[in-house]
Scaffold this motif. Structure first.
Motif, PDB file in Angstrom:
ATOM      1  N   THR A   2       0.801  -1.223   0.000  1.00  0.00           N
ATOM      2  CA  THR A   2       0.000   0.000   0.000  1.00  0.00           C
ATOM      3  C   THR A   2       0.837   1.277   0.000  1.00  0.00           C
ATOM      4  O   THR A   2       0.286   2.365  -0.071  1.00  0.00           O
ATOM      5  CB  THR A   2      -0.938   0.020   1.218  1.00  0.00           C
ATOM      6  N   ASP A   3       2.147   1.134   0.102  1.00  0.00           N
ATOM      7  CA  ASP A   3       3.037   2.294   0.097  1.00  0.00           C
ATOM      8  C   ASP A   3       3.775   2.358  -1.236  1.00  0.00           C
ATOM      9  O   ASP A   3       3.656   1.467  -2.070  1.00  0.00           O
ATOM     10  CB  ASP A   3       4.056   2.198   1.240  1.00  0.00           C
ATOM     11  N   THR A   4       4.543   3.424  -1.415  1.00  0.00           N
ATOM     12  CA  THR A   4       5.347   3.590  -2.627  1.00  0.00           C
ATOM     13  C   THR A   4       6.750   4.028  -2.237  1.00  0.00           C
ATOM     14  O   THR A   4       6.924   4.870  -1.349  1.00  0.00           O
ATOM     15  CB  THR A   4       4.720   4.662  -3.548  1.00  0.00           C
ATOM     16  N   CYS A   5       7.741   3.445  -2.899  1.00  0.00           N
ATOM     17  CA  CYS A   5       9.113   3.908  -2.746  1.00  0.00           C
ATOM     18  C   CYS A   5       9.633   4.289  -4.131  1.00  0.00           C
ATOM     19  O   CYS A   5       9.100   3.852  -5.145  1.00  0.00           O
ATOM     20  CB  CYS A   5      10.008   2.843  -2.108  1.00  0.00           C
ATOM     21  N   THR A   6      10.645   5.127  -4.143  1.00  0.00           N
ATOM     22  CA  THR A   6      11.257   5.551  -5.394  1.00  0.00           C
ATOM     23  C   THR A   6      12.702   5.086  -5.392  1.00  0.00           C
ATOM     24  O   THR A   6      13.436   5.328  -4.431  1.00  0.00           O
ATOM     25  CB  THR A   6      11.196   7.079  -5.553  1.00  0.00           C
ATOM     26  N   SER A  43       9.200   4.440  -9.553  1.00  0.00           N
ATOM     27  CA  SER A  43       8.385   4.202  -8.360  1.00  0.00           C
ATOM     28  C   SER A  43       7.917   2.753  -8.324  1.00  0.00           C
ATOM     29  O   SER A  43       7.630   2.157  -9.370  1.00  0.00           O
ATOM     30  CB  SER A  43       7.172   5.126  -8.348  1.00  0.00           C
ATOM     31  N   HIS A  44       7.849   2.203  -7.111  1.00  0.00           N
ATOM     32  CA  HIS A  44       7.428   0.817  -6.912  1.00  0.00           C
ATOM     33  C   HIS A  44       6.453   0.753  -5.746  1.00  0.00           C
ATOM     34  O   HIS A  44       6.678   1.398  -4.712  1.00  0.00           O
ATOM     35  CB  HIS A  44       8.628  -0.085  -6.594  1.00  0.00           C
ATOM     36  N   ASP A  45       5.390  -0.017  -5.912  1.00  0.00           N
ATOM     37  CA  ASP A  45       4.510  -0.304  -4.792  1.00  0.00           C
ATOM     38  C   ASP A  45       5.294  -1.158  -3.810  1.00  0.00           C
ATOM     39  O   ASP A  45       6.079  -2.029  -4.207  1.00  0.00           O
ATOM     40  CB  ASP A  45       3.265  -1.056  -5.246  1.00  0.00           C
ATOM     41  N   CYS A  46       5.077  -0.903  -2.513  1.00  0.00           N
ATOM     42  CA  CYS A  46       5.834  -1.646  -1.511  1.00  0.00           C
ATOM     43  C   CYS A  46       5.058  -1.720  -0.206  1.00  0.00           C
ATOM     44  O   CYS A  46       4.021  -1.083  -0.045  1.00  0.00           O
ATOM     45  CB  CYS A  46       7.196  -1.000  -1.275  1.00  0.00           C
TER      46      CYS A  46
END
Length: 105
Positions: A10-14, A35-38
């Motif tokens: 449910t989060d996003t990291c770059t 960006s990747h869902d994480c």
């Protein structure tokens, strides 16, 4: 990754992929960010870093598949650049990319 596990991302990291050393201050250059869902898991783990030293992580980011992230890449989560300790890629039982875990400290 199973649909019920994908729902946890449910989060996003770059991720800014490491592209080499430069003469600029800081000495490293990075490519185009992605960006990747994480899922963030704040947990301590005892790990060995790139130099073989034992260190403690403060958390892990879990990503679907194995998008080629390395410990030299710059990872930003929640507007903060994380100190990446290790990156683990795992395949499923038939050899397909399953997940990536980024351990940070």
């Amino acid at each position: 990754m199973e649909p019920e596990l994908l729902e946890l991302l449910t989060d996003t990291c770059t991720v800014h992929p490491f592209s080499g050393n430069s003469a600029m201050p800081g000495g490293e250059s990075y490519g185009t960010p992605a960006s990747h869902d994480c899922m963030n898991e704040p947990v301590s783990r005892r790990l060995s870093n790139r130099d073989g030293d034992d260190v403690w992580s403060t958390g892990s980011l879990w990503l679907n598949g194995t998008p080629g992230i390395t410990a030299r890449d710059k990872v930003v989560f929640g507007g903060v650049e994380l100190k990446v300790i290790t990156v683990e890629h795992r395949d499923d039982e038939v050899g397909s990319p399953y997940y990536t875990r980024i351990n940070y400290g």
